[in-house]
Design a protein around this motif. Structure first.
Motif, PDB file in Angstrom:
ATOM      1  N   ARG A 104      28.396  35.235  78.847  1.00 60.95           N
ATOM      2  CA  ARG A 104      29.705  34.746  78.463  1.00 60.95           C
ATOM      3  C   ARG A 104      30.519  35.904  77.908  1.00 60.95           C
ATOM      4  O   ARG A 104      30.056  36.640  77.040  1.00 60.95           O
ATOM      5  CB  ARG A 104      29.621  33.661  77.386  1.00 60.95           C
ATOM      6  N   VAL A 105      31.728  36.062  78.420  1.00 61.37           N
ATOM      7  CA  VAL A 105      32.674  37.015  77.852  1.00 61.37           C
ATOM      8  C   VAL A 105      33.349  36.339  76.663  1.00 61.37           C
ATOM      9  O   VAL A 105      33.727  35.174  76.736  1.00 61.37           O
ATOM     10  CB  VAL A 105      33.718  37.434  78.898  1.00 61.37           C
ATOM     11  N   PHE A 106      33.467  37.070  75.546  1.00 60.17           N
ATOM     12  CA  PHE A 106      34.083  36.464  74.362  1.00 60.17           C
ATOM     13  C   PHE A 106      35.080  37.435  73.739  1.00 60.17           C
ATOM     14  O   PHE A 106      35.078  38.637  73.990  1.00 60.17           O
ATOM     15  CB  PHE A 106      33.019  36.079  73.331  1.00 60.17           C
ATOM     16  N   SER A 107      35.948  36.881  72.895  1.00 63.12           N
ATOM     17  CA  SER A 107      36.931  37.665  72.137  1.00 63.12           C
ATOM     18  C   SER A 107      37.402  36.806  70.980  1.00 63.12           C
ATOM     19  O   SER A 107      36.939  35.676  70.794  1.00 63.12           O
ATOM     20  CB  SER A 107      38.119  38.045  73.028  1.00 63.12           C
ATOM     21  N   GLY A 108      38.357  37.331  70.206  1.00 66.98           N
ATOM     22  CA  GLY A 108      38.916  36.537  69.123  1.00 66.98           C
ATOM     23  C   GLY A 108      39.674  35.328  69.628  1.00 66.98           C
ATOM     24  O   GLY A 108      39.756  34.289  68.954  1.00 66.98           O
ATOM     25  N   VAL A 109      40.225  35.440  70.833  1.00 70.00           N
ATOM     26  CA  VAL A 109      40.932  34.308  71.440  1.00 70.00           C
ATOM     27  C   VAL A 109      39.944  33.248  71.910  1.00 70.00           C
ATOM     28  O   VAL A 109      40.185  32.050  71.813  1.00 70.00           O
ATOM     29  CB  VAL A 109      41.802  34.797  72.623  1.00 70.00           C
ATOM     30  N   SER A 110      38.805  33.683  72.413  1.00 80.41           N
ATOM     31  CA  SER A 110      37.773  32.758  72.885  1.00 80.41           C
ATOM     32  C   SER A 110      36.427  33.196  72.316  1.00 80.41           C
ATOM     33  O   SER A 110      35.678  33.927  72.948  1.00 80.41           O
ATOM     34  CB  SER A 110      37.725  32.759  74.414  1.00 80.41           C
ATOM     35  N   PRO A 111      36.129  32.784  71.082  1.00 82.91           N
ATOM     36  CA  PRO A 111      34.901  33.249  70.420  1.00 82.91           C
ATOM     37  C   PRO A 111      33.648  32.686  71.058  1.00 82.91           C
ATOM     38  O   PRO A 111      33.676  31.667  71.756  1.00 82.91           O
ATOM     39  CB  PRO A 111      35.070  32.754  68.981  1.00 82.91           C
ATOM     40  N   LEU A 112      32.543  33.371  70.813  1.00 85.03           N
ATOM     41  CA  LEU A 112      31.248  32.904  71.275  1.00 85.03           C
ATOM     42  C   LEU A 112      30.899  31.608  70.556  1.00 85.03           C
ATOM     43  O   LEU A 112      31.006  31.538  69.327  1.00 85.03           O
ATOM     44  CB  LEU A 112      30.189  33.967  70.986  1.00 85.03           C
ATOM     45  N   PRO A 113      30.483  30.579  71.270  1.00 86.07           N
ATOM     46  CA  PRO A 113      30.140  29.329  70.598  1.00 86.07           C
ATOM     47  C   PRO A 113      28.927  29.484  69.702  1.00 86.07           C
ATOM     48  O   PRO A 113      28.055  30.325  69.970  1.00 86.07           O
ATOM     49  CB  PRO A 113      29.852  28.366  71.764  1.00 86.07           C
ATOM     50  N   PRO A 114      28.850  28.712  68.617  1.00 87.23           N
ATOM     51  CA  PRO A 114      27.672  28.786  67.739  1.00 87.23           C
ATOM     52  C   PRO A 114      26.390  28.486  68.498  1.00 87.23           C
ATOM     53  O   PRO A 114      26.397  27.761  69.505  1.00 87.23           O
ATOM     54  CB  PRO A 114      27.950  27.705  66.684  1.00 87.23           C
ATOM     55  N   ALA A 115      25.285  29.065  68.023  1.00 84.79           N
ATOM     56  CA  ALA A 115      24.002  28.910  68.715  1.00 84.79           C
ATOM     57  C   ALA A 115      23.597  27.452  68.844  1.00 84.79           C
ATOM     58  O   ALA A 115      22.934  27.060  69.802  1.00 84.79           O
ATOM     59  CB  ALA A 115      22.929  29.706  67.972  1.00 84.79           C
ATOM     60  N   ARG A 116      23.995  26.615  67.881  1.00 80.25           N
ATOM     61  CA  ARG A 116      23.573  25.211  67.886  1.00 80.25           C
ATOM     62  C   ARG A 116      24.504  24.316  68.689  1.00 80.25           C
ATOM     63  O   ARG A 116      24.296  23.108  68.759  1.00 80.25           O
ATOM     64  CB  ARG A 116      23.508  24.697  66.444  1.00 80.25           C
ATOM     65  N   SER A 117      25.546  24.895  69.295  1.00 75.68           N
ATOM     66  CA  SER A 117      26.520  24.065  69.989  1.00 75.68           C
ATOM     67  C   SER A 117      25.984  23.474  71.284  1.00 75.68           C
ATOM     68  O   SER A 117      26.468  22.454  71.761  1.00 75.68           O
ATOM     69  CB  SER A 117      27.775  24.886  70.306  1.00 75.68           C
ATOM     70  N   GLY A 118      24.985  24.128  71.889  1.00 76.44           N
ATOM     71  CA  GLY A 118      24.446  23.652  73.160  1.00 76.44           C
ATOM     72  C   GLY A 118      25.267  24.061  74.358  1.00 76.44           C
ATOM     73  O   GLY A 118      24.872  23.834  75.499  1.00 76.44           O
ATOM     74  N   VAL A 119      26.434  24.677  74.134  1.00 76.08           N
ATOM     75  CA  VAL A 119      27.294  25.100  75.244  1.00 76.08           C
ATOM     76  C   VAL A 119      26.704  26.314  75.954  1.00 76.08           C
ATOM     77  O   VAL A 119      26.624  26.372  77.172  1.00 76.08           O
ATOM     78  CB  VAL A 119      28.708  25.419  74.724  1.00 76.08           C
ATOM     79  N   PHE A 120      26.278  27.281  75.169  1.00 72.31           N
ATOM     80  CA  PHE A 120      25.695  28.499  75.721  1.00 72.31           C
ATOM     81  C   PHE A 120      24.800  29.095  74.649  1.00 72.31           C
ATOM     82  O   PHE A 120      25.200  29.235  73.500  1.00 72.31           O
ATOM     83  CB  PHE A 120      26.786  29.501  76.110  1.00 72.31           C
ATOM     84  N   LYS A 121      23.576  29.446  75.020  1.00 74.40           N
ATOM     85  CA  LYS A 121      22.616  29.992  74.066  1.00 74.40           C
ATOM     86  C   LYS A 121      22.481  31.485  74.301  1.00 74.40           C
ATOM     87  O   LYS A 121      21.854  31.925  75.258  1.00 74.40           O
ATOM     88  CB  LYS A 121      21.266  29.289  74.219  1.00 74.40           C
ATOM     89  N   ALA A 122      23.076  32.280  73.415  1.00 75.32           N
ATOM     90  CA  ALA A 122      23.056  33.734  73.556  1.00 75.32           C
ATOM     91  C   ALA A 122      21.751  34.298  73.025  1.00 75.32           C
ATOM     92  O   ALA A 122      21.278  33.908  71.958  1.00 75.32           O
ATOM     93  CB  ALA A 122      24.230  34.338  72.814  1.00 75.32           C
TER      94      ALA A 122
END
Length: 430
Positions: A104-122
Motif C-alpha cells: 500500500r502506498v501511503f502519505s499524510g493525505v492517505s495514511p496507512l490504516p491501523p494494524a487492527r483495521s483489517g483493511v491491510f496488514k503491513a
C-alpha cells in the motif's frame, strides 16, 4: 524470480534525463530475466530537479501507464547501481513487480490504516519523511508500531531547495485522496509491504554504521534535557576530555578534537558493555550516532543533539572511512551468504565469481532489487572517491538492480539514525 528494471541518468534538463531513464527501463522490460509486468515505481531525484517534481512525475506516469503506484523523494544526492549523483541534476527509477494486494502506498493525505483495521496488514514499510515535520522521530516510531515486524526503513528527504515526496496510487486503495497530485511536502509517505502470502518474495534489511568508537561505553547516570552531566557517576565533561586525551587548558587543540567527536547512544539493555570497543564495525544497529553540540563547564556536562535518559549507554566515537567501509562490506556479505544456496552448480559458481567488470545479476543471488539510503555526510568522498560507496556494494553484493538516495537522517527499525547506511533487498524466498 524476475529482476526489477531500473534506470538512472543525469542531465541539466530533466526531460533529457527522463528520456535516458525511460530508454533503460524499456530495454530491461524487454529482457526475459527482468520483470515484464511491474506495478510499483520508486522514484528518486536530486534537489536540482525539486522545482520540477510534479512535471517529472506526470511525464513518467504518462510514459509508463502500466505503473499504478509511485513512491519516492528528493535528496542532495541519489544512488543507483555502482554510481552516485551529488551536486548534479539526476533521477533514478526502479520498477517493482509485486501483487497489488501485497503493498500500500501511503502519505499524510492517505495514511496507512491501523494494524487492527483489517483493511491491510503491513509487515514492514519503506518510509520517506520531511525533517521539518514536528516530532518526526515519534511519527517514525508510530509508523513502525503499525507494522507486524515493528521494523521500517528509509530516510529523511534532503534538499537545499524545495523538499518533496512522491506518493501516488491509481489502484483504488487511496480512498479520500481526492484530486491529490502525488507530490507532497511535509509529513511521512512511502510504501507498506505485507508478509508475502505467496512465499515468493520477501525483504531483508541491514544497518551499517559509519563511525568508530574511541572509548568504552558508559552509563548515563545524570542528565538535564540534552545535557549529559554524569557518566558512570563521574562528571561527563571530565570523562570525555580524558578519553580524547585533551585539556581545556589548550583550548584550540581541545576544540578541534571535540568537533571531530560524536556520541553513540543505545538503550540500557543494548549490547554495548564496559570494555573498550575500538574494532571497526563494532557498533550494532541499535546505536544512534549524534552530534556533540556544546560543552557546559559550569555543570561539567556535554550537550548532545538528542534528549537522552538516565540508564542509556553512551560511547564517544568518530567518523572513520575505514570502519565505514568494513561495516558496509560486512552487511553485504551477511545478506549474500544468507541468500545464496549452500550447493552451487558449476555454471552458477562460475557466474558468481566473474570479475567485477563481467559480473551480472544472477538468479542464484535471489535478489530482485535493492534500496539503499545513506547519510548525506557519507557518500563517495567519505569512502575515498566519487561513487565509492556504491562500488563497495556492487563488489560485495553483486551487480543487482539498486536505487536510493542520500538522506538528512536514516530510518531503520523504529529509530532515526545519523551517519548510517540502510540497505534493503527484495528477495526470492524458498
Amino acid at each position: 524470480m524476475k529482476l526489477f528494471p531500473y534506470g538512472h541518468a543525469t542531465h541539466p534538463q530533466w526531460q533529457m534525463a527522463a528520456g535516458l531513464v525511460l530508454a533503460q527501463l524499456r530495454g530491461y522490460l524487454a529482457l526475459p530475466a527482468y520483470a515484464g509486468a511491474p506495478t510499483l515505481a520508486l522514484l528518486y531525484i536530486t534537489d536540482h530537479y525539486a522545482d520540477d517534481a510534479q512535471e517529472i512525475l506526470d511525464h513518467l506516469s504518462a510514459e509508463l501507464p502500466f505503473i499504478t503506484d509511485w513512491s519516492g523523494t528528493v535528496g542532495v544526492g541519489i544512488a543507483s547501481n555502482n554510481v552516485e549523483y551529488f551536486d548534479e541534476p539526476a533521477l533514478a527509477v526502479m520498477l517493482c513487480e509485486l501483487p497489488h494486494d501485497h503493498y500500500r502506498v501511503f502519505s499524510g493525505v492517505s495514511p496507512l490504516p491501523p494494524a487492527r483495521s483489517g483493511v491491510f496488514k503491513a509487515h514492514t514499510a519503506l518510509v520517506h519523511a520531511d525533517a521539518s515535520t514536528p516530532d518526526v522521530a515519534e511519527l517514525i516510531s508510530e509508523m513502525a508500531a503499525r507494522t507486524d515486524s515493528g521494523y521500517v526503513f528509509g530516510g529523511l528527504a534532503s534538499s537545499r531547495r524545495k523538499t518533496v515526496q512522491f506518493s501516488l496510487s491509481g489502484h483504488g486503495n487511496l480512498k479520500g485522496q481526492g484530486a491529490a497530485c502525488g507530490v507532497f511536502s511535509g509529513g511521512l509517505s512511502g510504501v507498506a509491504f505485507a508478509r508475502d502470502a505467496t512465499g515468493s518474495m520477501g525483504l531483508m534489511s541491514r544497518v551499517t554504521q559509519g563511525c568508530r568508537p574511541v572509548s568504552k561505553a558508559y552509563e548515563i547516570t545524570a542528565c538535564d534535557a540534552n545535557v549529559v552531566t554524569e557518566l558512570n557517576g563521574q562528571p561527563a565533561l571530565k570523562v570525555m576530555l580524558a578519553d580524547l586525551g585533551v585539556s581545556l587548558e589548550q583550548p584550540r587543540e581541545a576544540l578541534a578534537k571535540v568537533r571531530a567527536t560524536l556520541v553513540g547512544l543505545s538503550p540500557e539493555d543494548d549490547a554495548l558493555n564496559d570494555r573498550p570497543i575500538r574494532r571497526a564495525g563494532q557498533f550494532g544497529g541499535e546505536v544512534r550516532v549524534r552530534h556533540l553540540i556544546g560543552l557546559d563547564p559550569a555543570r561539567q556536562g556535554i550537550a548532545i543533539a538528542e534528549v537522552p535518559s538516565v540508564g542509556m549507554k553512551l560511547a564517544f566515537c568518530e567518523r572513520n572511512a575505514e570502519a565505514a567501509r568494513a561495516d558496509l562490506v560486512r552487511i553485504c556479505a551477511e545478506i549474500r551468504e544468507e541468500l545464496e544456496p549452500e550447493s552451487l552448480t558449476l555454471e552458477v559458481a562460475s557466474a558468481l565469481n566473474l570479475p567485477e567488470e563481467q559480473s551480472a545479476p544472477h538468479p542464484a543471488r535471489r535478489i530482485a532489487g535493492a534500496v539503499y539510503v545513506s547519510c548525506s555526510g557519507r557518500g563517495g568522498p567519505h569512502f575515498g572517491a566519487p561513487s565509492a560507496e556504491m562500488q563497495i556494494i556492487r563488489r560485495a553484493l553483486g551487480d543487482v538492480p539498486l536505487v536510493g538516495f542520500f538522506a538528512g537522517g536514516e530510518i531503520a527499525r523504529n529509530q532515526l539514525y545519523g551517519y548510517t547506511g540502510v540497505l534493503t533487498v527484495f528477495t526470492a524466498l524458498d
